[in-house]
Scaffold this motif. Structure first.
Motif, mmCIF file in Angstrom:
data_model
loop_
_atom_site.group_PDB
_atom_site.id
_atom_site.type_symbol
_atom_site.label_atom_id
_atom_site.label_comp_id
_atom_site.label_asym_id
_atom_site.label_seq_id
_atom_site.Cartn_x
_atom_site.Cartn_y
_atom_site.Cartn_z
ATOM 1 N N ASP A 257 0.811 -1.219 0.000
ATOM 2 C CA ASP A 257 0.000 0.000 0.000
ATOM 3 C C ASP A 257 0.845 1.270 0.000
ATOM 4 O O ASP A 257 0.309 2.377 0.032
ATOM 5 C CB ASP A 257 -0.957 0.014 1.197
ATOM 6 C CG ASP A 257 -0.233 -0.157 2.521
ATOM 7 O OD1 ASP A 257 1.015 -0.098 2.533
ATOM 8 O OD2 ASP A 257 -0.916 -0.359 3.544
ATOM 9 N N GLU A 258 2.171 1.115 -0.051
ATOM 10 C CA GLU A 258 3.042 2.282 -0.082
ATOM 11 C C GLU A 258 3.258 2.725 -1.531
ATOM 12 O O GLU A 258 3.644 1.912 -2.378
ATOM 13 C CB GLU A 258 4.398 1.960 0.551
ATOM 14 C CG GLU A 258 4.326 1.632 2.031
ATOM 15 C CD GLU A 258 3.900 2.828 2.855
ATOM 16 O OE1 GLU A 258 4.163 3.972 2.417
ATOM 17 O OE2 GLU A 258 3.300 2.631 3.927
ATOM 18 N N PRO A 259 3.025 3.987 -1.854
ATOM 19 C CA PRO A 259 3.231 4.471 -3.228
ATOM 20 C C PRO A 259 4.651 4.237 -3.737
ATOM 21 O O PRO A 259 4.872 4.098 -4.943
ATOM 22 C CB PRO A 259 2.924 5.971 -3.126
ATOM 23 C CG PRO A 259 2.024 6.089 -1.938
ATOM 24 C CD PRO A 259 2.502 5.044 -0.975
ATOM 25 N N GLU A 260 5.622 4.177 -2.812
ATOM 26 C CA GLU A 260 7.025 3.995 -3.214
ATOM 27 C C GLU A 260 7.366 2.535 -3.507
ATOM 28 O O GLU A 260 8.507 2.218 -3.864
ATOM 29 C CB GLU A 260 7.959 4.508 -2.111
ATOM 30 C CG GLU A 260 7.818 5.992 -1.800
ATOM 31 C CD GLU A 260 6.632 6.277 -0.885
ATOM 32 O OE1 GLU A 260 6.078 5.298 -0.309
ATOM 33 O OE2 GLU A 260 6.244 7.453 -0.764
ATOM 34 N N THR A 261 6.399 1.637 -3.369
ATOM 35 C CA THR A 261 6.664 0.218 -3.631
ATOM 36 C C THR A 261 7.138 0.023 -5.066
ATOM 37 O O THR A 261 6.441 0.420 -6.009
ATOM 38 C CB THR A 261 5.392 -0.623 -3.408
ATOM 39 O OG1 THR A 261 4.937 -0.451 -2.063
ATOM 40 C CG2 THR A 261 5.674 -2.099 -3.673
ATOM 41 N N LEU A 266 5.285 -5.722 -7.515
ATOM 42 C CA LEU A 266 3.871 -5.895 -7.854
ATOM 43 C C LEU A 266 3.658 -7.004 -8.886
ATOM 44 O O LEU A 266 2.531 -7.246 -9.316
ATOM 45 C CB LEU A 266 3.298 -4.583 -8.405
ATOM 46 C CG LEU A 266 3.375 -3.362 -7.481
ATOM 47 C CD1 LEU A 266 2.853 -2.129 -8.211
ATOM 48 C CD2 LEU A 266 2.575 -3.601 -6.210
ATOM 49 N N GLN A 267 4.735 -7.681 -9.275
ATOM 50 C CA GLN A 267 4.636 -8.703 -10.322
ATOM 51 C C GLN A 267 3.586 -9.779 -10.054
ATOM 52 O O GLN A 267 2.898 -10.211 -10.987
ATOM 53 C CB GLN A 267 6.001 -9.358 -10.538
ATOM 54 C CG GLN A 267 6.994 -8.475 -11.262
ATOM 55 C CD GLN A 267 8.278 -9.215 -11.564
ATOM 56 O OE1 GLN A 267 8.306 -10.117 -12.395
ATOM 57 N NE2 GLN A 267 9.335 -8.845 -10.873
ATOM 58 N N LYS A 283 7.912 3.125 -12.406
ATOM 59 C CA LYS A 283 8.886 2.585 -11.462
ATOM 60 C C LYS A 283 8.274 2.102 -10.153
ATOM 61 O O LYS A 283 8.887 1.299 -9.452
ATOM 62 C CB LYS A 283 9.947 3.638 -11.159
ATOM 63 C CG LYS A 283 10.780 4.016 -12.374
ATOM 64 C CD LYS A 283 11.857 5.018 -11.997
ATOM 65 C CE LYS A 283 12.724 5.355 -13.208
ATOM 66 N NZ LYS A 283 13.788 6.336 -12.868
ATOM 67 N N ASP A 284 7.083 2.607 -9.828
ATOM 68 C CA ASP A 284 6.524 2.229 -8.534
ATOM 69 C C ASP A 284 5.000 2.238 -8.557
ATOM 70 O O ASP A 284 4.373 2.560 -9.575
ATOM 71 C CB ASP A 284 7.045 3.149 -7.427
ATOM 72 C CG ASP A 284 6.835 4.627 -7.745
ATOM 73 O OD1 ASP A 284 5.810 4.954 -8.379
ATOM 74 O OD2 ASP A 284 7.690 5.448 -7.363
ATOM 75 N N LEU A 285 4.418 1.871 -7.414
ATOM 76 C CA LEU A 285 2.966 1.807 -7.293
ATOM 77 C C LEU A 285 2.332 3.172 -7.483
ATOM 78 O O LEU A 285 1.252 3.292 -8.081
ATOM 79 C CB LEU A 285 2.594 1.234 -5.920
ATOM 80 C CG LEU A 285 1.105 1.177 -5.572
ATOM 81 C CD1 LEU A 285 0.340 0.326 -6.578
ATOM 82 C CD2 LEU A 285 0.908 0.635 -4.154
ATOM 83 N N HIS A 318 -7.623 -2.766 -3.848
ATOM 84 C CA HIS A 318 -6.583 -2.679 -2.824
ATOM 85 C C HIS A 318 -6.222 -1.244 -2.442
ATOM 86 O O HIS A 318 -5.359 -1.038 -1.587
ATOM 87 C CB HIS A 318 -5.308 -3.388 -3.301
ATOM 88 C CG HIS A 318 -5.484 -4.862 -3.498
ATOM 89 N ND1 HIS A 318 -5.801 -5.417 -4.709
ATOM 90 C CD2 HIS A 318 -5.411 -5.895 -2.616
ATOM 91 C CE1 HIS A 318 -5.892 -6.734 -4.586
ATOM 92 N NE2 HIS A 318 -5.666 -7.049 -3.337
ATOM 93 N N ARG A 319 -6.848 -0.279 -3.082
ATOM 94 C CA ARG A 319 -6.502 1.117 -2.782
ATOM 95 C C ARG A 319 -6.807 1.439 -1.320
ATOM 96 O O ARG A 319 -7.865 1.089 -0.794
ATOM 97 C CB ARG A 319 -7.278 2.068 -3.684
ATOM 98 C CG ARG A 319 -6.798 3.524 -3.571
ATOM 99 C CD ARG A 319 -7.752 4.445 -4.308
ATOM 100 N NE ARG A 319 -7.700 4.263 -5.742
ATOM 101 C CZ ARG A 319 -6.879 4.934 -6.551
ATOM 102 N NH1 ARG A 319 -6.020 5.798 -6.048
ATOM 103 N NH2 ARG A 319 -6.922 4.732 -7.855
ATOM 104 N N THR A 320 -5.886 2.077 -0.674
ATOM 105 C CA THR A 320 -6.076 2.463 0.725
ATOM 106 C C THR A 320 -7.110 3.567 0.819
ATOM 107 O O THR A 320 -7.028 4.583 0.132
ATOM 108 C CB THR A 320 -4.758 2.965 1.335
ATOM 109 O OG1 THR A 320 -3.781 1.937 1.209
ATOM 110 C CG2 THR A 320 -4.949 3.317 2.798
#
Length: 321
Positions: A257-261, A266-267, A283-285, A318-320
């Motif tokens: 749930d972290e945008p920086e993931t 996420l594969q 590059k990230d979520l 899954h969005r917070t």
């Protein structure tokens, strides 16, 4: 096909028809004898603490067909019963005679491995002979060689009650034998052939190595047992690495749930969409969420409308909040 009935309570035992009761009680006797043997082996090998009490809560009874015939035979057996009266092939009797086994009491003086070294005597036959011995309160000798003892230890651990087994696994050290994990016979055999002798050697490896040396069910079993010890790997792998190498299913993972993931993490959820998204420069979520909010996913090369809709549904799920 034989019916299998698990007897859990006195009430269930009392409900057995009178004609079937002798064979059911014989099954109870065999179950208690085997459970005591496995508990004794576990104590002797240090698989469980000395204060762990013996437990016996259920037993399996097969009330029809061959089981009835076996129960009738078992009622007539004794230590002096000649090998010639046992329900085995003539070739097995010949092997037993070569090993100076002429009655059931003689059979209890040799080990499983010694029997298996005879031509014409396989695992199924040994199991049958062991069952005959256990019906009169005897058993085969413990395997004398190290490899045989390892399989005995593993088998004993698997047959412990769940609580006792969990207690014995918790806190196992790197120097403990892998037989203390209670792996299935096939998994233990492959692990030993691959050169793993102690738990520390399994922990020091990686999910990728497990994936190259073991089948999916085997490596998942190893990972599950290592988790129960409290330490699965010396270096903690990422959830994605566990998933890519078949140690966990996607449903067992928690969606980040972290945008920086990183997008790579996420594969498991992106599937075939991962490479097109990566090629687009995401590059990230956070970047994925932004693209979804702008309705840009369907315009990305390699991602059609159907895939884009699935991605949006995934994100919304899954969005917070």
């Amino acid at each position: 096909m034989e019916k299998v009935q698990t007897i859990r309570t006195i009430a269930e035992l009392a409900s057995i028809p009178e004609g079937d009761l002798p064979s059911c009680l014989a099954a109870l006797h065999r179950g208690i004898v085997e459970a005591r043997r496995q508990h004794a082996v576990a104590l002797c090998e240090g698989l469980i603490a000395s204060e762990v009490a013996f437990e016996f809560s259920t037993f399996i009874w097969r009330p029809t067909g061959k089981r009835e015939a076996f129960s009738a035979l078992a009622a007539k057996l004794g230590p002096e019963t000649p090998v010639g009266e046992l329900p085995v092939r003539p070739s097995v009797r010949f092997v037993l005679h070569q090993k100076n086994v002429f009655c059931l009491e003689d059979l209890s003086a040799i080990s499983e491995n010694e029997l298996l070294r005879g031509d014409g005597v396989g695992v199924k036959t040994v199991g049958r002979l062991r069952e005959l011995l256990q019906s009169i309160g005897l058993d085969l000798l413990p395997n004398p060689d190290q490899r045989g003892r390892e399989f005995d230890e593993s088998r004993a651990l698997r047959r412990l009650p769940d609580e006792a087994r969990a207690s014995s696994l918790k806190g196992l050290s790197d120097t403990n034998s892998i037989s203390h994990l209670g792996l299935r016979g096939g998994t233990l055999r492959r692990a030993l052939r691959a050169g793993f002798r102690i738990i520390g050697e399994l922990r020091a490896t990686s999910p990728r190595v497990l994936a190259t040396r073991f089948g999916r069910s085997e490596r998942r079993e190893i990972y599950a047992r290592l988790l129960e010890t409290g330490i699965a790997f010396s270096e903690t792998p990422s959830p994605t690495e566990l998933w890519k190498n078949g140690l966990v299913a996607r449903d067992e993972l928690q969606f980040p749930d972290e945008p920086e993931t990183p997008l790579a993490d996420l594969q498991p959820w992106l599937g075939a969409a991962f490479k097109p998204l990566q090629k687009r420069g995401m590059k990230d979520l956070g970047a994925l969420l932004a693209a979804a909010d702008r309705n840009e996913l369907a315009s990305i090369s390699g991602i059609g409308k159907s895939t884009a809709d699935k991605l949006v549904e995934l994100i919304e799920t899954h969005r917070t909040v």
